[in-house]
Each structure stands twice: as structure tokens, then as C-alpha cells.
Scaffold this active site. Structure first.
Site, PDB file in Angstrom:
ATOM      1  N   ASP A 173       0.843  -1.199   0.000  1.00 45.25           N
ATOM      2  CA  ASP A 173       0.000   0.000   0.000  1.00 45.25           C
ATOM      3  C   ASP A 173       0.876   1.246   0.000  1.00 45.25           C
ATOM      4  O   ASP A 173       1.521   1.565   1.008  1.00 45.25           O
ATOM      5  CB  ASP A 173      -0.930   0.008   1.222  1.00 45.25           C
ATOM      6  CG  ASP A 173      -2.098  -0.950   1.070  1.00 45.25           C
ATOM      7  OD1 ASP A 173      -2.225  -1.542  -0.009  1.00 45.25           O
ATOM      8  OD2 ASP A 173      -2.871  -1.095   2.025  1.00 45.25           O
ATOM      9  N   GLU A 258     -10.339  -8.436  -0.987  1.00 42.80           N
ATOM     10  CA  GLU A 258     -10.377  -9.893  -1.030  1.00 42.80           C
ATOM     11  C   GLU A 258     -11.464 -10.452  -0.113  1.00 42.80           C
ATOM     12  O   GLU A 258     -11.777  -9.870   0.933  1.00 42.80           O
ATOM     13  CB  GLU A 258      -9.019 -10.462  -0.613  1.00 42.80           C
ATOM     14  CG  GLU A 258      -7.906 -10.039  -1.558  1.00 42.80           C
ATOM     15  CD  GLU A 258      -6.514 -10.302  -1.030  1.00 42.80           C
ATOM     16  OE1 GLU A 258      -5.574 -10.339  -1.848  1.00 42.80           O
ATOM     17  OE2 GLU A 258      -6.345 -10.457   0.200  1.00 42.80           O
ATOM     18  N   THR A 418      -4.449 -15.073  -6.061  1.00 48.72           N
ATOM     19  CA  THR A 418      -3.143 -14.412  -6.027  1.00 48.72           C
ATOM     20  C   THR A 418      -2.004 -15.430  -5.885  1.00 48.72           C
ATOM     21  O   THR A 418      -2.217 -16.623  -5.871  1.00 48.72           O
ATOM     22  CB  THR A 418      -3.084 -13.406  -4.865  1.00 48.72           C
ATOM     23  OG1 THR A 418      -3.237 -14.119  -3.631  1.00 48.72           O
ATOM     24  CG2 THR A 418      -4.192 -12.382  -4.978  1.00 48.72           C
ATOM     25  N   GLU A 456      -3.114 -13.687 -10.484  1.00 47.30           N
ATOM     26  CA  GLU A 456      -2.230 -12.520 -10.472  1.00 47.30           C
ATOM     27  C   GLU A 456      -1.065 -12.797  -9.537  1.00 47.30           C
ATOM     28  O   GLU A 456      -1.108 -13.723  -8.713  1.00 47.30           O
ATOM     29  CB  GLU A 456      -2.984 -11.259 -10.030  1.00 47.30           C
ATOM     30  CG  GLU A 456      -3.576 -11.342  -8.650  1.00 47.30           C
ATOM     31  CD  GLU A 456      -4.480 -10.174  -8.311  1.00 47.30           C
ATOM     32  OE1 GLU A 456      -4.321  -9.599  -7.216  1.00 47.30           O
ATOM     33  OE2 GLU A 456      -5.351  -9.837  -9.144  1.00 47.30           O
ATOM     34  N   LEU A 459       3.242 -10.191  -5.274  1.00 48.60           N
ATOM     35  CA  LEU A 459       4.290  -9.203  -5.014  1.00 48.60           C
ATOM     36  C   LEU A 459       4.895  -8.748  -6.338  1.00 48.60           C
ATOM     37  O   LEU A 459       4.907  -9.510  -7.313  1.00 48.60           O
ATOM     38  CB  LEU A 459       5.382  -9.813  -4.121  1.00 48.60           C
ATOM     39  CG  LEU A 459       4.935 -10.291  -2.743  1.00 48.60           C
ATOM     40  CD1 LEU A 459       6.068 -11.040  -2.049  1.00 48.60           C
ATOM     41  CD2 LEU A 459       4.445  -9.129  -1.892  1.00 48.60           C
TER      42      LEU A 459
END
Length: 590
Positions: A173, A258, A418, A456, A459
Site C-alpha cells: 500500500d 479480497e 493471487t 495474479e 508481489l
């Protein structure tokens, strides 16, 4: 579940075709629009209006004819069946907290570079805290319309996230965007509207599931807040929806968007690989648990008090310990709690997706939901970090297939997962991590339930090793050279995230190769129907799935076999060494 990976690599090689044309950009769409929906708390919201375009200020502005895809030759048509579209996440702060596009001309140049790399589209967070920041039901969409026009003018499609969470306090973030101030004002008076830890710490990233049906927000419930926001989005983005610019709407269902509990917040001191903490100690969820326990004949049962601290390991706790048969999670009380905790999460996602389906009914889009890749402690018998996040996944019990079954009823909503870039060998041994088996399990759960899955990276990664891992997970059994659609292929890959670093030097060259290989060595294709992913108008959700049918999906099956390596590699160590040499040469002459 620690299934060994299949060891049947494909040795097929595909002839590389030239890049060819760049897609024609559609004409400019109407300028900014501001939407406002006034809500009477006592009335049910009507069905969404027919899709319509926002009126243009200029009668001379018209939409240009859409480019028609060229005819396919036989070989190209065969290979397009293996095509996986690639999207790139925009920066978290693409729209500033002041509701403006951050450096539009710089962004335009970046988008142009993405398009030159063959990227299919971009993903954008649509922040609740920005759009409805001025007050209840006061929506301001001008900045997002400008952002969407930029993407459209550069020939890129859009995945949009209904981001009902705050940004800030999680891994990666880079900006701070809280939920709307007027919602936080409610939280000042009633802190139990937030998820709460056993020690009483409040997490202001997302409203607790416990207030989904509580009319605490100027007469509206949390679910009504989310539904109204989506109603306004549809009304004010109707032209973009109608034009086909927006292809996916990912509905935020929890922290970081999520479907999970905020069990591992960095803002409250969590550090990898801590097991995290259960987040159900607000008065609303506690009341719900007590009622459920009473209905089950155990009014004496209370929420767990032996599950440890954020940064504990499983064996530091009584709840998760693997030492002996007395671990709480294996007891009748522990199993009841975990079924309730995970069930509340699935119910929450189901209800909000039902609202999203109603709002976007008839739009030519796919709905999607993201599930977090919590790979640490996957090899521990308790799967502790998954359990605190709300995924009741154990050896012998599949915690992800019930989620996939729930998504299937919403016209086959996409399960987006993810950590697709991670390898087991890259993880710290003490974390008992297994991202490869986790990805294999979750994607298999989605495919078994007949829904699309997407993936996806968790990191930022720019290296070929990570790209190859993503390619393997996108087509786990390689390309089909016979012209058929691969038995297993993800619907899309979204790369995290757009940065200047991605678009420079050897990193950009490696990324272009990655996109090319995701496209099965074919040119960019603007028409999903040509790679067997036709979009259709969204149909109404089917009837809710009874809990016993969801529980049937917990019976564990072997995941589908994945090849050990991709057959569409972007290159290995030698290519990486060449990248390093070129970087040094560029540095010397820069």
C-alpha cells in the site's frame, strides 16, 4: 494436501509470428458526469434502469466504427485457442484522494507503452472513500470518467474493482485512502462496526460482516451502501459499459478487496509468517455466534481465547498446535466455530455478489471476486494462517471449493487468485509455505465447479523466473497445438503493477516477452470470441445454494496435475544473464 506435481512436460514449440497492427482507438466519449442517488431507507431499491449512454455536450461527437478483427488463417486460429489476455494493475493512487487523475499525461504515456507491449487492458481500483467521500449518497465520478477515457483512447480494456476497503496498512500500500469520513464518523460513535481482534483492536479497513444488515449508516445497512454505490457506477458509466470498454467488475468483499477477514494487518503489528488472529470480536459478530451456538445446543460456547497473537506460530497456541490430539481446532467446539466463521464469510460474499448481479444485469461483463493466496503454514496440519483469514482448509477438507460453488451461481463469476508467481523453493523453510500446491488446489476447485479462474502475482516481480511460473499456472498443461481449447486455461492474468521500473530497459523487454507468451505467440487479439472467451450479457443469479450443498464441496479431491514447467518459457538463467549484461551496458552509456 501436499500432492506431487505431474512430471509430463510438453516439448512442443511454436513458430513466432510478427506483431502486426496496433488496435484502432475508439472515439472519445462524453466528458465528466456526476451521479447522485437519494435513498429512502424504508424502500427497496428498484431494478437497474436500461443501459444508456450519458448525453454528450456536443451533438457533433459520435462514436467511431469499431475495428473488425481480420480473418484468421488456420494456424493462427488454432493457436488463438491458447491465448490468455493480460491486464496490468494501475497504481493505487491513479486517482488521488482529492478525486483527480494523478499526472494524466504521464499516465497516458505509460498506457501507450503497455499497449505497445501487447497488453490487453488495465485494472483500476474504484475507491469508495473517494467517490462517496463528500457525504451519504453523494457520488462524484468525474475523475474516473477521465481515467477510463484515457484507457479507451489508448486501446486498452478495463477491469474495475469496486473497492469498498481502505488503502493503507497492507503489503504494497503506497497511498492512504480511508473509507468515507462520514462512515468513519459512525465508527467513532460505534467502534463495533469494524472488525475486532481478541484484544479489542479495531480494524478500519473494511466494515465488519456483522453490520451487513444493520441500518447504522444514515438509515442504510452496509450491503445497501455497497449496492447503492454500484447502482451509481452503472448509471454514470453506462456508455463505457455499453461500448465494451469494461469487461470485468471485481466486487470488493473485504480487506484489500479480497474475500477474507483482516487477520494479518501490518498496521497492527503483524509480520510474515505470523498466523494472524481471528477477527470476529465486535459485538455484532459475537452476538451472531452466541445465537448460532445456542441453536446448536451449546449456549455455553464462546469465541476462541486460545488462538494466540498475530506473530505466533501454530505450535505456540493451544488452538492450532500439532502437539498431540488436544488442538482446539479438532474438537467439536473448534470445528463448530470454524464452520461458522468461514460460513459467515461465504454468505457475505454471496449476498454482495447477488446485489452486484442485480445491478449489472444485462451488461456485457463478467463479475469476479478475489481470494487471497495465504500460502504460509500450508504444510502445517492446522493451516493456521488460512483459518484465521476465514478459509476452512485442512488436509482432507477443501476450504476453497465451497467458495467456487457459491461463485458459480452468479452467472459463473470469476474466481481471481493471487500468488501465481511464487515457487516453494523461494519461501523460508520455517514458514512451512507451499504456494505451488495452494495455487494448484484453488484453481482446480474453480475448474471443478465449472467457473472461470484468473490469477495474479502477489508481489512485484520483474524476473523471468516469476514470469515462467505465472505462465505455467495460466496453462498448467501447456498449449494445445491441435486447435482445441486447452482443458485448463485461466480466463486472464493480471500483473501487479504498473511502474516506471516495469517500462524501462530489460525489464520492459522481458515483460513484452511475457505478454507474447501469454498470448501463445500470437498478435494482440481484441475480440475474446476469437480465443473462445466470448462475453455475453450478464444473466440473473440462480437460487442461493443451501449450506448442505456447500458443505458437500468440502470433500477433498486430488487437484488436476500441473506440468513442472511451462512450455512457453520467456527464458531461463542465460536470458537473465544477458539481461544483466545489457543493463550494465545501458548504465555505462547513460
Amino acid at each position: 494436501m501436499h500432492t506431487m506435481l505431474a512430471t509430463t512436460p510438453s516439448s512442443s514449440r511454436v513458430k513466432v509470428q510478427p506483431w502486426g497492427r496496433r488496435a484502432t482507438s475508439p472515439a472519445l466519449l462524453p466528458p465528466a458526469a456526476t451521479g447522485r442517488i437519494l435513498v429512502d431507507p424504508g424502500r427497496t431499491l428498484p431494478s437497474p434502469p436500461p443501459l444508456r449512454a450519458v448525453a454528450s455536450e456536443s451533438a457533433q461527437t459520435s462514436r467511431a466504427p469499431q475495428p473488425q478483427p481480420p480473418p484468421l488463417d488456420v494456424n493462427e486460429e488454432k493457436m488463438l485457442a491458447n491465448y490468455v489476455p493480460v491486464f496490468v494493475m494501475l497504481p493505487l493512487g491513479a486517482i488521488t484522494a482529492e478525486n483527480k487523475v494523478e499526472d494524466a499525461e504521464c499516465l497516458r504515456a505509460q498506457l501507450r507503452r503497455l499497449r505497445e507491449a501487447g497488453v490487453d487492458g488495465v485494472m483500476a481500483d474504484v475507491w469508495w472513500g473517494i467517490v462517496e467521500g463528500a457525504g451519504p449518497a453523494r457520488y462524484e465520478w468525474r475523475a474516473y470518467r477521465e481515467l477510463f477515457r484515457l484507457a479507451q483512447e489508448e486501446g486498452l480494456k478495463l477491469q474495475v474493482i469496486m473497492s469498498f476497503h481502505a488503502c493503507g496498512g497492507n503489503i504494497g500500500d503506497a497511498v492512504n485512502i480511508p473509507i468515507p469520513a462520514w462512515v468513519r464518523d459512525v465508527g467513532e460513535a460505534d467502534p463495533d462496526v469494524y472488525y475486532t481482534s481478541p484484544g479489542g483492536a479495531r480494524n478500519q479497513e473494511y466494515l465488519t460482516i456483522g453490520v451487513d444488515d444493520r441500518p447504522l449508516f444514515h438509515g442504510r445497512t452496509a450491503i445497501q451502501l455497497y449496492a447503492d454505490f454500484m447502482e451509481s457506477f452503472r448509471e454514470n458509466m453506462a456508455d463505457f459499459l455499453e461500448s465494451g470498454l469494461i469487461v470485468d467488475i471485481e466486487v470488493g468483499l473485504g480487506p484489500a478487496g479480497e474475500l477474507r477477514y483482516p487477520s494479518y494487518p501490518e498496521s497492527q503489528g503483524w509480520a510474515f509468517p505470523g498466523i494472524g488472529q481471528f477477527q470476529c470480536y465486535d459485538k455484532y459478530l459475537e452476538e451472531d455466534f452466541r445465537a448460532a451456538a445456542t441453536d446448536a445446543g451449546h449456549p455455553e460456547w464462546e469465541l476462541p481465547d486460545d488462538a494466540g497473537e498475530y506473530n505466533d506460530g501454530p505450535d505456540d497456541t493451544r488452538f492450532f498446535t500439532a502437539d498431540g490430539a488436544g488442538a482446539t481446532y479438532l474438537t467439536e467446539k473448534g470445528r463448530f466455530f470454524l464452520a461458522w466463521y468461514s460460513g459467515k464469510l461465504i454468505e457475505h460474499g454471496d449476498r454482495i455478489l447477488d446485489e452486484a448481479n442485480r445491478v449489472f444485469l444485462g451488461c456485457t461483463v463478467k463479475l469476479a471476486a478475489k481470494v487471497s493466496g495465504i500460502h504460509w503454514w500450508y504444510r502445517h496440519p492446522s493451516h493456521a494462517a488460512e483459518l484465521t483469514a476465514g478459509y476452512y482448509n485442512l488436509d482432507g477438507r477443501d476450504g476453497y471449493r465451497p467458495i467456487a460453488r457459491m461463485l458459480a451461481r452468479h452467472d459463473g463469476a470469476v474466481l481471481n487468485f493471487t500468488c501465481a508467481e511464487m515457487r516453494n523453493s523461494e519461501q523460508a523453510e520455517e514458514a512451512m509455505s507451499a504456494p505451488e500446491e495452494l495455487v494448484q488446489q484453488v484453481l482446480s476447485a474453480g475448474w471443478r465447479e465449472g467457473i472461470d479462474v484468473a490469477c495474479e502475482n502477489a508481489l512485484p516481480r520483474y524476473d523471468r523466473r516469476a514470469y515462467n511460473q505465472m505462465l505455467k499456472n495460466a496453462r498448467p498443461n501447456g498449449v494445445d497445438l491441435g486447435g482445441g481449447v486447452p482443458a485448463r486455461r485461466v480466463a486472464a492474468v493480471t500483473y501487479l503493477r504498473l511502474t516506471d521500473e516495469l517500462l524501462a530497459g530489460n525489464k520492459y523487454r522481458a515483460f513484452k516477452t511475457f505478454v507474447r507468451k501469454m498470448h501463445a505467440d500470437q498478435e494482440y487479439c481484441p475480440d475474446p470470441a476469437q480465443y473462445h472467451r466470448p462475453l455475453k450479457p450478464l444473466e440473473r443469479s440462480r437460487a442461493a445454494v443451501p449450506m448442505d450443498r456447500l458443505l458437500d464441496a468440502t470433500s477433498q479431491e486430488e487437484p488436476y496435475p500441473f506440468d513442472p514447467e511451462t512450455d512457453m518459457s520467456v527464458g531461463g538463467d542465460l536470458a537473465g544473464l544477458i539481461d544483466w549484461v545489457f543493463d550494465k551496458i545501458e548504465w555505462i552509456f547513460s
